[in-house]
Write an enzyme that holds these catalytic residues in place. Structure first.
Site, short mmCIF file in Angstrom:
data_model
loop_
_atom_site.label_atom_id
_atom_site.label_comp_id
_atom_site.label_asym_id
_atom_site.label_seq_id
_atom_site.Cartn_x
_atom_site.Cartn_y
_atom_site.Cartn_z
N GLU B 75 17.62 61.88 -25.02
CA GLU B 75 17.82 60.64 -24.25
C GLU B 75 18.90 59.72 -24.84
OE1 GLU B 75 14.42 59.66 -21.32
OE2 GLU B 75 13.85 58.96 -23.32
N HIS B 96 7.67 53.44 -24.51
CA HIS B 96 6.73 53.74 -23.42
C HIS B 96 5.42 53.00 -23.64
CE1 HIS B 96 8.84 57.55 -24.79
NE2 HIS B 96 9.48 57.27 -23.68
N HIS B 164 7.75 55.95 -16.68
CA HIS B 164 8.42 56.38 -17.90
C HIS B 164 8.31 55.32 -19.01
CE1 HIS B 164 12.47 58.09 -19.67
NE2 HIS B 164 11.65 57.71 -20.60
#
Lengths: 231, 231, 231, 231
Positions: B75, B96, B164
């Protein structure tokens, strides 16, 4: 100043972190034990780190007695404003605990959900800084703001600051710590009770007055435990 | 690279674990202090374990400068996409946390529930990856996805990723950590305030702007405490 | 008195702190193993600090056997009242856990949300001290109040005290600790289930009776773990 | 048996305590790596205390291979029933976490609230033991009950047990631990999202399938951290 007074005040700061009421911010003060026109409060510092050597002395207009001392908290005016208006108040705690803030944002008033929160039964006013000062940075950063907050507190034990936090006052330091802790716990209890729905059989004024007297008389048992945990 | 820069960035990662924002995942990055066209970020590693030696250097298209270095996070494109689009952003945190995810799943927008969350008052957009990419694995694993996320962020401080997590950006590393922490705390406060019902007297835009300026100026007090806890 | 009996009772007090059921207050007692007309309970002390040397002996009218002993808890009457009325009860725990108090404030009855809370399936009465004593300080500070509370408990395992807390009773000490812990956990589960809405498929009476028998027979496995954590 | 297999299985048990999924109860098992007709599971013991020496071997009808071994868990039938029916399942975790139980009590189905919970997107059935066995003690204490539970699980990754807990299955041990953890976290997220109200934009089946593949491929990063914390 007696060393144990300073150490107790510093411990109060660390206790409120240990008990989950303060995070990286929050401050606690006490009226000067030998001079009702002054109060004691840490220099600007994360409350978990406060020790006796960090305690400063202030006049009731929130000015440091030692002009060459360390940097004070901006929000000392919150403390000075209350000590000036409320001669019965000997200690003050101010924090931003997550369970309490909601009650400053909505119309639901805080209640005294159980005996440990008896001091809430007299009512918990909300201070909305917008009403007198318009759009601000929320901080109690002047004598005017401190006085307005003290007005909102009135003769109560706790006042909520909209979109900011709470202030708890008491006739002695352990009781101010006790009230800060159980303001937070009672808020959590009430959030859960409100979610269940229907009327809440909280303490009424008379029950609150009686239970509060017991709490003030027996706070030492909790205080000794709390202090031991942060020593 | 100066050692203390790397150590601060590694500390930021561990701080966000210590403060309950990251779990076994989450990553934080900063723009290269001497080269605005690069950014720094840990190799693929649980954030609790990151130390200075794990920091890698990336170009703004999210490619490692050292082609023979360790395995990077998939990511990293999330970070590169934002640094490319937002020259004012100097640090980014992505996690998260459980209290924040709900606001990416329902229609209720996040609000700035108190002064520490002032940066939310400008609005918190939600990025739904489905709108542009259809049914995906949710991961921001390409430059296209990173750019789309940066578009959704716009000029704001925080963007939510549907199903997410969240991204918080700031003009310096301590402020990105501060914003990640208080995104999570404010989400918890708002969940509780919403449950009480009725309108929520959150910070308005002007209050948010003013309070955020104070927060950015005083973040050092919290940062020192947080760093000490993970040292 | 056998030393291990005293140490188990002191451990029970610390276990209930360690498991998040007691805070700075709460007390646990057991019937005297060789004299059904007496019970054992700590002197007035924060439960986290109780050790074997703090255990006192009381008659069933809640008077200390040693008139020159340390200061007892005011609320020993709660224990004496129940031991007097319920010969099957061998141990009692009383606390104020935040998840349980709401069910003493609203009309929603506590349910047995899962097998560990099977002892709740028989029903959980609420004792409102106002009904018999008017506006009080809430404390169970007399034999009359203790007897009234015991009446409210009836033949059940748990009674809630409005705006105060709960009492759990059991046929042995580990089971009283078990029931105090899972009263708290089940309250949390129920708060969440109620928030989801609709009917709750809790244990019915027969399921509760059967599952409780298993729990009482296997409590030793949990007790050993809990005790080890506070040793 | 290789020592590291036993140590990993014991660590899995302690990890699930450390991560707040297991309390004083809960158990995790794995299929025997060299004999698909057997499985490995701790003797009856609080999961926080399990070490490699506590692991026992069972046939798929849940009988201990060593008839003279220590006392097994009663609920080994839950594991045996699933290994017998699901050849793809290599590891199973069973616990009673407080956030998950509500979804076995009410009509609201569990959803996959974010990518880490992708394995829930295929659907989460609820096993109500009453439907086939009437009023029981809730325990999965026979081959018949184990088989019925396996039927309810079907081809899914998680099944809820009404008024009891949950079971998570996976193609390897780290993934079973991962799924147990994120079943709990996703339940917490969903409880909060449901409280906000309105439709929940959870992962759909296709997103869940894709995100789950990524999770299974990258679980090692989390597993190493979790194992380090309990070593």
């Amino acid at each position: 100043m007696e060393r144990d007074v300073l150490e107790d005040l510093a411990a109060a700061s660390r206790i409120l972190v240990d008990q989950g009421v303060f995070d990286a911010a929050g401050h606690v003060s006490m009226r000067h034990p030998h001079d009702a026109g002054r109060f004691l409060m840490s220099r600007s510092l994360a409350p978990a780190l406060v020790t006796a050597g960090d305690i400063m002395e202030f006049t009731l207009d929130s000015q440091p007695v030692d002009a060459h001392g360390p940097k004070p908290f901006i929000e000392r005016y919150l403390h000075g404003g209350i000590y000036a208006r409320r001669p019965d108040v000997m200690a003050i705690a101010h924090g931003h605990s997550a369970a309490v803030i909601p009650f400053g944002l909505v119309a639901t008033p805080m209640r005294a959900t159980y005996h440990n929160a008896a001091f809430l039964a007299a009512g918990v006013p909300v201070f909305d800084i917008r009403e007198r000062f318009g759009a601000t940075d929320i901080v109690i950063s002047s004598a005017e703001r401190g006085a307005a907050l003290a007005d909102a507190l009135g003769d109560k034990a706790v006042v909520l600051l909209r979109a900011h936090g709470f202030v708890a006052v008491a006739p002695d330091l352990p009781s101010a710590v006790f009230r800060a802790i159980f303001t937070e716990v009672s808020a959590r209890v009430q959030l859960q009770a409100e979610a269940l729905g229907g009327p809440i059989a909280a303490l009424d004024h008379e029950e609150g007055r009686k239970a509060d007297a017991i709490n003030l008389a027996t706070v030492g048992r909790s205080w000794e435990l709390w202090k031991r945990r942060v020593s």
